[in-house]
Write an enzyme that holds these catalytic residues in place. Structure first.
Site, short mmCIF file in Angstrom:
data_model
loop_
_atom_site.label_atom_id
_atom_site.label_comp_id
_atom_site.label_asym_id
_atom_site.label_seq_id
_atom_site.Cartn_x
_atom_site.Cartn_y
_atom_site.Cartn_z
N THR A 20 -26.06 -49.79 -21.71
CA THR A 20 -27.43 -49.34 -21.43
C THR A 20 -27.79 -47.99 -22.03
O THR A 20 -28.97 -47.63 -22.05
CB THR A 20 -27.66 -49.26 -19.90
OG1 THR A 20 -26.67 -48.39 -19.32
CG2 THR A 20 -27.55 -50.64 -19.27
N PHE A 51 -27.31 -42.12 -14.94
CA PHE A 51 -28.08 -41.71 -16.11
C PHE A 51 -27.72 -42.50 -17.37
O PHE A 51 -28.16 -42.16 -18.46
CB PHE A 51 -27.86 -40.21 -16.37
CG PHE A 51 -26.42 -39.80 -16.36
CD1 PHE A 51 -25.65 -39.87 -17.51
CD2 PHE A 51 -25.83 -39.35 -15.19
CE1 PHE A 51 -24.31 -39.50 -17.49
CE2 PHE A 51 -24.50 -38.98 -15.16
CZ PHE A 51 -23.73 -39.05 -16.32
N TYR A 52 -26.94 -43.54 -17.24
CA TYR A 52 -26.65 -44.40 -18.39
C TYR A 52 -27.83 -45.34 -18.62
O TYR A 52 -27.78 -46.52 -18.30
CB TYR A 52 -25.38 -45.23 -18.16
CG TYR A 52 -24.07 -44.49 -18.27
CD1 TYR A 52 -24.01 -43.17 -18.69
CD2 TYR A 52 -22.87 -45.12 -17.96
CE1 TYR A 52 -22.80 -42.50 -18.79
CE2 TYR A 52 -21.65 -44.46 -18.06
CZ TYR A 52 -21.62 -43.16 -18.48
OH TYR A 52 -20.41 -42.51 -18.57
N GLY A 53 -28.87 -44.79 -19.16
CA GLY A 53 -30.06 -45.59 -19.42
C GLY A 53 -31.23 -45.15 -18.57
O GLY A 53 -31.08 -44.37 -17.62
#
Length: 329
Positions: A20, A51-53
């Site tokens: 992501t 916060f991965y994406g």
């Protein structure tokens, strides 16, 4: 069999960032197939981040889609999610208000499909004492059954020692690879061993360079942020390919892929004298790559010596992160 917070996990785990957090994420069906392949091959420790994406497609929304499709798999996976940052600036924020905001968001986005087993602040917040951050997590989330345990991420030995006095730490996520063996000498691995904390070793394939797939700097452009790292700038990259070439030669001699050799080296550090349990968490976005990474290659002492000799004789060019990015704290 390795254990994390008293749950058995496979010898190799799974990093979720690549699904992501890149300019062009892979299709959802492909991602779900890769996740299923990971679980089917014993990779049961999964690691993602808030916060991965973007809000509409990140680690939690992907996992919600997966566990909605395969609800029977929820209890088979031990899930670690990082948060505790300002989502706009990505700066560490371990304040009580932001930790609550982060955990509530993660739990909400999972939508009841999977319990959050471990949570860590992505980096230590220099403005908030650990006991304040941990106090909120323990009293409001662990004690109430919303969360399994506290983890640490990208931290130094001093933080590990301090944290272990305040709370039960489930795991420490730090970088470890043939490309980046720093924690074996800077006290991080030793501190984890002292306190009996397993290490979740991210980027065991050196952010992909140890697969041998990248032969030109331009090959990295599809991965967005990673292409800005000092080690992947033209001069440094060309120098570092000399290490990759040596890994490729050893892998050919061993009868495995370079990625398998790299992951195998990290796995083989686990529980050596003075070291804790170490679980590599390679990332991969296709079922075929997951299958490749899941194979545990057993390295002999002679194999380990050859690899260690290469590491000792090679100076990697470039820092781990760009200027301004948070370091181990």
């Amino acid at each position: 069999m390795a254990t994390v917070i008293n749950k058995s996990v496979g010898p190799i785990g799974y990093g979720l960032m690549g699904f992501t957090w890149r300019p062009e994420p892979p299709p959802l069906d492909q991602a779900i197939a890769a996740l299923k392949t990971a679980l089917s091959n014993g990779m049961t420790l999964w690691n993602g981040a808030e916060f991965y994406g973007p809000p509409e497609y990140n680690s939690m929304t992907l996992l919600k889609a997966y566990f909605t499709k395969y609800p029977e798999d929820a209890d088979k996976v031990t899930l670690i999610i990082k948060g505790g940052v300002d989502l706009k600036t990505l700066k560490p924020d371990g304040s009580p208000d932001n930790v609550r905001k982060s955990l509530d968001n993660i739990i909400s986005q999972l939508g009841g499909t999977k319990k959050l087993d471990l949570f860590s602040c992505s980096r230590r917040d220099p403005n908030t004492p650990l006991d304040v951050t941990f106090g909120v997590i323990q009293k409001e989330y662990i004690d109430t059954g919303k969360l399994g345990a506290i983890a640490l991420s990208e931290c130094n030995a001093n933080t590990i020692n301090e944290a272990a006095k305040i709370a039960k730490i489930g795991t420490v996520e730090v970088e470890l690879s043939i490309f980046t063996p720093d924690i074996l000498k800077n006290g991080v691995a030793a501190a984890c061993a002292q306190h009996g904390i397993p290490i979740t070793a991210y980027s065991p394939i050196g952010r992909g360079i140890l697969t041998g797939r990248f032969k030109e700097v331009t090959d990295l452009q599809q991965f967005g942020y990673i292409a800005t790292f000092p080690r992947f700038q033209k001069a440094a990259f060309e120098h570092n390919l000399k290490l990759v070439n040596q890994v490729e030669a050893l892998a050919k001699e061993k009868g495995c892929t370079p990625a398998q050799l790299a992951v195998g080296w990290v796995h083989s550090q686990s529980n050596r004298p003075g070291l804790p349990t170490i679980i590599p968490i390679p990332g991969a976005t296709t079922a075929a790559r997951v299958e490749e990474n899941s194979r545990v290659v057993k390295l002999t002492e002679e194999d380990m010596k050859k690899i260690n000799d290469i590491i000792e004789s090679f100076d990697v060019a470039g820092e781990r992160y760009p200027d301004g990015a948070p370091r181990n704290t």
